[in-house]
Write a protein that holds these residues in place. Structure first.
Motif, PDB file in Angstrom:
ATOM      1  N   MET A   1      24.582 158.618   4.664  1.00 42.68           N
ATOM      2  CA  MET A   1      24.683 158.417   6.103  1.00 42.68           C
ATOM      3  C   MET A   1      26.142 158.204   6.434  1.00 42.68           C
ATOM      4  O   MET A   1      26.882 157.587   5.639  1.00 42.68           O
ATOM      5  CB  MET A   1      23.820 157.241   6.567  1.00 42.68           C
ATOM      6  CG  MET A   1      22.349 157.389   6.190  1.00 42.68           C
ATOM      7  SD  MET A   1      21.289 156.098   6.880  1.00 42.68           S
ATOM      8  CE  MET A   1      20.981 156.750   8.532  1.00 42.68           C
TER       9      MET A   1
ATOM     10  N   HIS B   1      24.103 152.392  -1.421  1.00 43.42           N
ATOM     11  CA  HIS B   1      25.107 151.548  -0.765  1.00 43.42           C
ATOM     12  C   HIS B   1      26.512 151.679  -1.332  1.00 43.42           C
ATOM     13  O   HIS B   1      27.314 150.755  -1.223  1.00 43.42           O
ATOM     14  CB  HIS B   1      24.663 150.075  -0.761  1.00 43.42           C
ATOM     15  CG  HIS B   1      23.360 149.854  -0.062  1.00 43.42           C
ATOM     16  ND1 HIS B   1      23.255 149.603   1.290  1.00 43.42           N
ATOM     17  CD2 HIS B   1      22.093 149.886  -0.536  1.00 43.42           C
ATOM     18  CE1 HIS B   1      21.976 149.480   1.618  1.00 43.42           C
ATOM     19  NE2 HIS B   1      21.250 149.643   0.540  1.00 43.42           N
TER      20      HIS B   1
ATOM     21  N   ARG C   1      23.533 149.821   5.946  1.00 42.31           N
ATOM     22  CA  ARG C   1      22.307 150.540   6.265  1.00 42.31           C
ATOM     23  C   ARG C   1      21.103 149.721   5.861  1.00 42.31           C
ATOM     24  O   ARG C   1      21.163 148.891   4.951  1.00 42.31           O
ATOM     25  CB  ARG C   1      22.270 151.907   5.595  1.00 42.31           C
ATOM     26  CG  ARG C   1      22.254 151.880   4.096  1.00 42.31           C
ATOM     27  CD  ARG C   1      22.402 153.291   3.510  1.00 42.31           C
ATOM     28  NE  ARG C   1      21.187 154.094   3.604  1.00 42.31           N
ATOM     29  CZ  ARG C   1      21.117 155.380   3.271  1.00 42.31           C
ATOM     30  NH1 ARG C   1      22.208 156.010   2.850  1.00 42.31           N
ATOM     31  NH2 ARG C   1      19.972 156.030   3.375  1.00 42.31           N
TER      32      ARG C   1
ATOM     33  N   ASN D   1      17.535 150.764   4.641  1.00 37.88           N
ATOM     34  CA  ASN D   1      16.737 151.922   4.245  1.00 37.88           C
ATOM     35  C   ASN D   1      15.308 151.831   4.782  1.00 37.88           C
ATOM     36  O   ASN D   1      14.705 152.854   5.132  1.00 37.88           O
ATOM     37  CB  ASN D   1      16.720 152.053   2.731  1.00 37.88           C
ATOM     38  CG  ASN D   1      18.070 152.495   2.173  1.00 37.88           C
ATOM     39  OD1 ASN D   1      18.839 153.176   2.853  1.00 37.88           O
ATOM     40  ND2 ASN D   1      18.381 152.109   0.953  1.00 37.88           N
TER      41      ASN D   1
ATOM     42  N   THR E   1      18.109 153.201   9.250  1.00 41.12           N
ATOM     43  CA  THR E   1      19.137 152.900  10.251  1.00 41.12           C
ATOM     44  C   THR E   1      20.463 152.629   9.561  1.00 41.12           C
ATOM     45  O   THR E   1      20.501 151.943   8.528  1.00 41.12           O
ATOM     46  CB  THR E   1      18.722 151.699  11.099  1.00 41.12           C
ATOM     47  OG1 THR E   1      17.501 152.002  11.777  1.00 41.12           O
ATOM     48  CG2 THR E   1      19.784 151.376  12.137  1.00 41.12           C
ATOM     49  N   VAL E   2      21.520 153.139  10.162  1.00 45.07           N
ATOM     50  CA  VAL E   2      22.875 152.871   9.685  1.00 45.07           C
ATOM     51  C   VAL E   2      23.624 152.149  10.798  1.00 45.07           C
ATOM     52  O   VAL E   2      23.382 152.382  11.988  1.00 45.07           O
ATOM     53  CB  VAL E   2      23.592 154.176   9.274  1.00 45.07           C
ATOM     54  CG1 VAL E   2      23.751 155.128  10.456  1.00 45.07           C
ATOM     55  CG2 VAL E   2      24.943 153.884   8.640  1.00 45.07           C
TER      56      VAL E   2
ATOM     57  N   CYS F   1      26.822 159.603  14.463  1.00 49.52           N
ATOM     58  CA  CYS F   1      26.248 159.326  13.157  1.00 49.52           C
ATOM     59  C   CYS F   1      25.656 160.617  12.585  1.00 49.52           C
ATOM     60  O   CYS F   1      25.301 161.539  13.336  1.00 49.52           O
ATOM     61  CB  CYS F   1      25.179 158.248  13.234  1.00 49.52           C
ATOM     62  SG  CYS F   1      23.859 158.569  14.416  1.00 49.52           S
TER      63      CYS F   1
ATOM     64  N   ALA G   1      23.156 162.050   9.060  1.00 44.92           N
ATOM     65  CA  ALA G   1      22.328 161.668   7.918  1.00 44.92           C
ATOM     66  C   ALA G   1      21.879 162.920   7.169  1.00 44.92           C
ATOM     67  O   ALA G   1      21.461 163.914   7.789  1.00 44.92           O
ATOM     68  CB  ALA G   1      21.107 160.876   8.382  1.00 44.92           C
TER      69      ALA G   1
END
Length: 123
Positions: free
Chosen positions: A33, A54, A70, A72, A76-77, A94, A96
């Motif tokens: 992301m 991460h 984020r 998971n 969402t980031v 953003c 992904a």
């Protein structure tokens, strides 16, 4: 697959903002992301990246001021932006990289982009 970004706004130099970007749709897994930004009259640039486990990287211009994270479980980031400068002004996007697993065990990969959220830092 859709990404919904939020959290932009107008802030004075030295202030903070937190951006969020939530993914939804036919997603089996999300790998990397990212946050990108585009200032007026400039090319879009990569701001920060975070992998599924991460691992994180930042553009030199934001190191020490921005934090990407984020969730998971929520797909969402986030981008926490502190000590904002006028040169941070721009539209933040953003992105992904996702995988969609089909019922026949084939899969599709793709990249989704959010709609962009405006960040304006006044001096």
């Amino acid at each position: 697959v859709q990404l919904q970004a939020s959290g932009g706004g107008l802030v004075q130099a030295g202030g903070s903002l937190r951006l969020s970007c939530a993914a939804s749709g036919s997603i089996s897994s999300i790998n990397g992301m990212e946050w990108h930004r585009q200032a007026p009259g400039k090319q879009r640039e990569l701001v920060a990246t975070i992998t599924k486990d991460h691992s994180i990287n930042y553009a030199d211009s934001v190191k020490g001021r921005f934090t990407i994270s984020r969730d998971n479980a929520k797909a969402t980031v986030y981008l926490q932006m502190n000590s904002l400068k006028p040169e941070d002004t721009g539209v933040y996007y953003c992105a992904a990289d996702y995988i969609h697993l089909n019922q026949d065990s084939t899969y599709e990969v793709g990249r989704a982009w959010g709609q962009g959220t405006q960040v304006t830092v006044s001096s």
